[in-house]
Design a protein around this motif. Structure first.
Motif, PDB file in Angstrom:
ATOM      1  N   TRP A   6      -3.912 -18.291  -4.755  1.00 36.89           N
ATOM      2  CA  TRP A   6      -4.091 -19.256  -5.840  1.00 36.89           C
ATOM      3  C   TRP A   6      -4.458 -18.670  -7.199  1.00 36.89           C
ATOM      4  O   TRP A   6      -4.364 -19.362  -8.211  1.00 36.89           O
ATOM      5  N   TYR A   7      -4.863 -17.404  -7.297  1.00 35.25           N
ATOM      6  CA  TYR A   7      -5.540 -16.947  -8.501  1.00 35.25           C
ATOM      7  C   TYR A   7      -4.715 -16.958  -9.776  1.00 35.25           C
ATOM      8  O   TYR A   7      -5.276 -16.969 -10.872  1.00 35.25           O
TER       9      TYR A   7
ATOM     10  N   GLU B  23      -6.682 -16.693   0.489  1.00 41.22           N
ATOM     11  CA  GLU B  23      -6.575 -17.900  -0.333  1.00 41.22           C
ATOM     12  C   GLU B  23      -6.817 -17.594  -1.809  1.00 41.22           C
ATOM     13  O   GLU B  23      -6.158 -18.148  -2.675  1.00 41.22           O
ATOM     14  N   TRP B  24      -7.764 -16.701  -2.084  1.00 43.17           N
ATOM     15  CA  TRP B  24      -8.006 -16.342  -3.480  1.00 43.17           C
ATOM     16  C   TRP B  24      -6.750 -15.714  -4.076  1.00 43.17           C
ATOM     17  O   TRP B  24      -6.320 -16.079  -5.172  1.00 43.17           O
TER      18      TRP B  24
ATOM     19  N   GLY C 171     -10.592 -16.253   3.209  1.00 38.81           N
ATOM     20  CA  GLY C 171     -11.006 -16.468   1.824  1.00 38.81           C
ATOM     21  C   GLY C 171     -10.311 -15.522   0.856  1.00 38.81           C
ATOM     22  O   GLY C 171      -9.906 -15.928  -0.238  1.00 38.81           O
TER      23      GLY C 171
END
Length: 101
Positions: free
Chosen positions: A81-82, A77-78, A74
């Motif tokens: 993409w952030y 992935e954050w 998690g």
């Protein structure tokens, strides 16, 4: 997960589960993530607040994976993409993994 920006270049990701009213001061580093942001290496430090009930159980990245499944995925992935809502490309990661300190 709480992200604490320090005055230095490093960003510290502090894993906490009782987010009350204060920024944790004392934390235990658990690992680092080598993020590539706009072509530049940008190290992220994963840590846990020493006030967190899980602090005594989390000593490294293996403990995070064992006790908190999918937390590291998690976080990755954050960070991947952030920046995309601002029209920037996906971030990538160097060295292929998160390293224990």
């Amino acid at each position: 997960i709480f992200i604490l920006r320090s005055p230095s270049v490093l960003l510290v990701v502090v894993i906490i589960f009782d987010f009350v009213t204060k920024i944790p001061v004392a934390n235990q580093p658990l690992g680092v993530l080598a993020m590539i942001d706009s072509g530049e290496l940008d190290w992220k430090v994963l840590a846990i607040s020493l006030e967190d009930p899980l602090a005594s159980d989390l000593n490294d990245v293996a403990d995070i994976k064992r006790l908190l499944p999918n937390t590291i995925a998690g976080i990755r992935e954050w960070f991947r993409w952030y920046k995309t809502p601002d029209g920037k490309p996906l971030n990538t990661f160097g060295y292929g993994t998160i390293y224990t300190l």
